[in-house]
Design a protein around this motif. Structure first.
Motif, PDB file in Angstrom:
ATOM      1  N   GLU A  24       0.852  -1.178   0.000  1.00 22.14           N
ATOM      2  CA  GLU A  24       0.000   0.000   0.000  1.00 22.14           C
ATOM      3  C   GLU A  24       0.889   1.230   0.000  1.00 22.14           C
ATOM      4  OE1 GLU A  24      -3.624   0.169   2.258  1.00 22.14           O
ATOM      5  OE2 GLU A  24      -3.143  -1.807   3.043  1.00 22.14           O
ATOM      6  N   GLU A  25       0.636   2.116  -0.927  1.00 24.59           N
ATOM      7  CA  GLU A  25       1.437   3.314  -1.013  1.00 24.59           C
ATOM      8  C   GLU A  25       0.649   4.494  -0.493  1.00 24.59           C
ATOM      9  OE1 GLU A  25       3.644   4.108  -4.516  1.00 24.59           O
ATOM     10  OE2 GLU A  25       3.859   1.993  -4.975  1.00 24.59           O
ATOM     11  N   TYR A  26       1.245   5.204   0.429  1.00 25.02           N
ATOM     12  CA  TYR A  26       0.650   6.397   0.989  1.00 25.02           C
ATOM     13  C   TYR A  26       1.343   7.582   0.346  1.00 25.02           C
ATOM     14  CZ  TYR A  26      -1.541   3.201   4.156  1.00 25.02           C
ATOM     15  OH  TYR A  26      -2.296   2.176   4.661  1.00 25.02           O
ATOM     16  N   VAL A  27       0.554   8.465  -0.229  1.00 26.25           N
ATOM     17  CA  VAL A  27       1.093   9.593  -0.980  1.00 26.25           C
ATOM     18  C   VAL A  27       1.430  10.728  -0.024  1.00 26.25           C
ATOM     19  CG1 VAL A  27       0.587  11.287  -2.776  1.00 26.25           C
ATOM     20  CG2 VAL A  27      -0.255   8.951  -2.998  1.00 26.25           C
ATOM     21  N   ASN A  28       2.685  11.185  -0.077  1.00 27.10           N
ATOM     22  CA  ASN A  28       3.116  12.313   0.733  1.00 27.10           C
ATOM     23  C   ASN A  28       2.258  13.518   0.352  1.00 27.10           C
ATOM     24  OD1 ASN A  28       4.494  14.032   2.375  1.00 27.10           O
ATOM     25  ND2 ASN A  28       6.488  13.687   1.437  1.00 27.10           N
ATOM     26  N   THR A  29       1.516  14.039   1.315  1.00 26.22           N
ATOM     27  CA  THR A  29       0.519  15.069   1.051  1.00 26.22           C
ATOM     28  C   THR A  29       0.788  16.304   1.910  1.00 26.22           C
ATOM     29  OG1 THR A  29      -1.079  13.307   0.621  1.00 26.22           O
ATOM     30  CG2 THR A  29      -1.977  15.509   1.000  1.00 26.22           C
ATOM     31  N   ILE A  77       1.024  12.393   5.913  1.00 23.35           N
ATOM     32  CA  ILE A  77       1.038  13.832   6.166  1.00 23.35           C
ATOM     33  C   ILE A  77       1.707  14.114   7.505  1.00 23.35           C
ATOM     34  CG2 ILE A  77      -1.286  13.795   7.162  1.00 23.35           C
ATOM     35  CD1 ILE A  77      -1.739  16.537   5.752  1.00 23.35           C
ATOM     36  N   PRO A  78       2.559  15.155   7.549  1.00 23.14           N
ATOM     37  CA  PRO A  78       3.184  15.516   8.821  1.00 23.14           C
ATOM     38  C   PRO A  78       2.279  16.472   9.595  1.00 23.14           C
ATOM     39  CG  PRO A  78       4.066  16.901   7.093  1.00 23.14           C
ATOM     40  CD  PRO A  78       3.070  15.948   6.443  1.00 23.14           C
ATOM     41  N   GLY A  79       2.461  16.531  10.888  1.00 20.74           N
ATOM     42  CA  GLY A  79       1.689  17.484  11.673  1.00 20.74           C
ATOM     43  C   GLY A  79       1.967  17.333  13.153  1.00 20.74           C
ATOM     44  N   TYR A  80       1.152  18.027  13.919  1.00 19.48           N
ATOM     45  CA  TYR A  80       1.276  18.034  15.374  1.00 19.48           C
ATOM     46  C   TYR A  80       0.017  17.444  15.993  1.00 19.48           C
ATOM     47  CZ  TYR A  80       5.327  20.931  14.613  1.00 19.48           C
ATOM     48  OH  TYR A  80       6.558  21.384  14.195  1.00 19.48           O
ATOM     49  N   VAL A  81       0.192  16.775  17.114  1.00 18.83           N
ATOM     50  CA  VAL A  81      -0.878  16.050  17.791  1.00 18.83           C
ATOM     51  C   VAL A  81      -1.542  16.939  18.848  1.00 18.83           C
ATOM     52  CG1 VAL A  81      -1.357  14.112  19.350  1.00 18.83           C
ATOM     53  CG2 VAL A  81       0.224  13.817  17.425  1.00 18.83           C
ATOM     54  N   TRP A 133       4.662  11.914  11.556  1.00 22.29           N
ATOM     55  CA  TRP A 133       4.134  11.513  10.248  1.00 22.29           C
ATOM     56  C   TRP A 133       2.951  10.611  10.525  1.00 22.29           C
ATOM     57  CZ3 TRP A 133       5.199  13.454   5.695  1.00 22.29           C
ATOM     58  CH2 TRP A 133       6.465  13.957   5.403  1.00 22.29           C
ATOM     59  N   VAL A 134       1.849  10.812   9.816  1.00 18.94           N
ATOM     60  CA  VAL A 134       0.688   9.950   9.954  1.00 18.94           C
ATOM     61  C   VAL A 134       0.354   9.393   8.573  1.00 18.94           C
ATOM     62  CG1 VAL A 134      -1.721   9.781  10.664  1.00 18.94           C
ATOM     63  CG2 VAL A 134      -0.177  11.330  11.877  1.00 18.94           C
ATOM     64  N   THR A 158      -0.128   4.057  10.640  1.00 18.00           N
ATOM     65  CA  THR A 158       1.138   4.319  11.337  1.00 18.00           C
ATOM     66  C   THR A 158       1.178   5.772  11.793  1.00 18.00           C
ATOM     67  OG1 THR A 158       2.377   5.012   9.358  1.00 18.00           O
ATOM     68  CG2 THR A 158       2.440   2.656   9.905  1.00 18.00           C
ATOM     69  N   VAL A 159       1.828   5.968  12.918  1.00 19.47           N
ATOM     70  CA  VAL A 159       2.159   7.308  13.423  1.00 19.47           C
ATOM     71  C   VAL A 159       3.587   7.206  13.910  1.00 19.47           C
ATOM     72  CG1 VAL A 159       1.622   9.139  15.066  1.00 19.47           C
ATOM     73  CG2 VAL A 159      -0.241   7.746  14.104  1.00 19.47           C
ATOM     74  N   THR A 160       4.477   7.964  13.265  1.00 20.93           N
ATOM     75  CA  THR A 160       5.902   7.873  13.595  1.00 20.93           C
ATOM     76  C   THR A 160       6.482   9.269  13.784  1.00 20.93           C
ATOM     77  OG1 THR A 160       6.435   7.841  11.224  1.00 20.93           O
ATOM     78  CG2 THR A 160       6.255   5.717  12.331  1.00 20.93           C
ATOM     79  N   PRO A 161       7.572   9.375  14.548  1.00 22.96           N
ATOM     80  CA  PRO A 161       8.207  10.680  14.718  1.00 22.96           C
ATOM     81  C   PRO A 161       8.634  11.265  13.360  1.00 22.96           C
ATOM     82  CG  PRO A 161       9.061   9.122  16.319  1.00 22.96           C
ATOM     83  CD  PRO A 161       8.218   8.330  15.355  1.00 22.96           C
ATOM     84  N   TYR A 162       8.535  12.565  13.251  1.00 24.25           N
ATOM     85  CA  TYR A 162       8.913  13.270  12.025  1.00 24.25           C
ATOM     86  C   TYR A 162      10.420  13.506  12.051  1.00 24.25           C
ATOM     87  CZ  TYR A 162       8.967  16.995   8.504  1.00 24.25           C
ATOM     88  OH  TYR A 162       9.202  17.760   7.389  1.00 24.25           O
TER      89      TYR A 162
END
Length: 163
Positions: A24-29, A77-81, A133-134, A158-162
């Motif tokens: 499965e490919e997740y597109v960097n958005t 997509i990157p972001g803050y929680v 990154w989510v 997945t949720v991983t550190p940016y």
């Protein structure tokens, strides 16, 4: 020989179409892709601005349009929680926002810049204080909550550190 060639082609077709082969490919958005073309979001302002102009502090733009074409898209997509739910060790539901401090002391971003994320595996608390990154499937869905109105939801895988 012809039978062997048909067998090879058939097996190759099955393997190429197989979920094991096709990851499965997740597109960097980037966040700007969540904003429809031609829409200009309100400016991001500092807490000092709202301290000096308290009448503007609770006036978020709640009718911001979303991009319908993103419904059911696999995105990264990157972001803050902004923590919503969890237990003593992890966060299982949160708002993903594009900049640090959104939804805490100042008006929240417009709904097209907030994603409500469900992640049953949970994000360890120590990973929620910096950018992440989510990856997951994005849905166009408006929800109104106590903290903010969101324009998108996501079931995260997945949720991983940016980094």
């Amino acid at each position: 020989m012809k039978r062997f060639a048909v067998l090879v082609i058939t097996l190759t077709s099955l393997l190429i179409g197989s979920p094991m082969v096709q990851a499965e490919e997740y597109v960097n958005t980037p966040w700007k892709e969540l904003i429809p073309e031609g829409y200009k979001p309100p400016p991001v302002r500092s807490q000092a601005f709202y301290d000096a102009n308290p009448e503007l502090a609770n006036q978020p733009e709640l009718d911001a349009p979303v991009v319908e074409a993103l419904h059911n898209k696999k995105v990264k997509i990157p972001g803050y929680v902004v923590q919503l739910e969890g237990d003593a060790t992890k966060v299982t539901q949160f708002l993903l926002v594009p900049y640090f401090g959104a939804c805490i002391h100042v008006p929240p971003p417009p709904p097209n810049q907030i994603i409500e994320v469900d992640f049953p595996d949970g994000v360890p608390y120590e990973n929620t204080f910096d950018a992440v990154w989510v990856e997951g499937t994005l849905s166009v869905e408006r929800k109104e909550g106590d903290i903010a109105v969101v324009g998108y939801t996501m079931d995260a895988v997945t949720v991983t550190p940016y980094y």
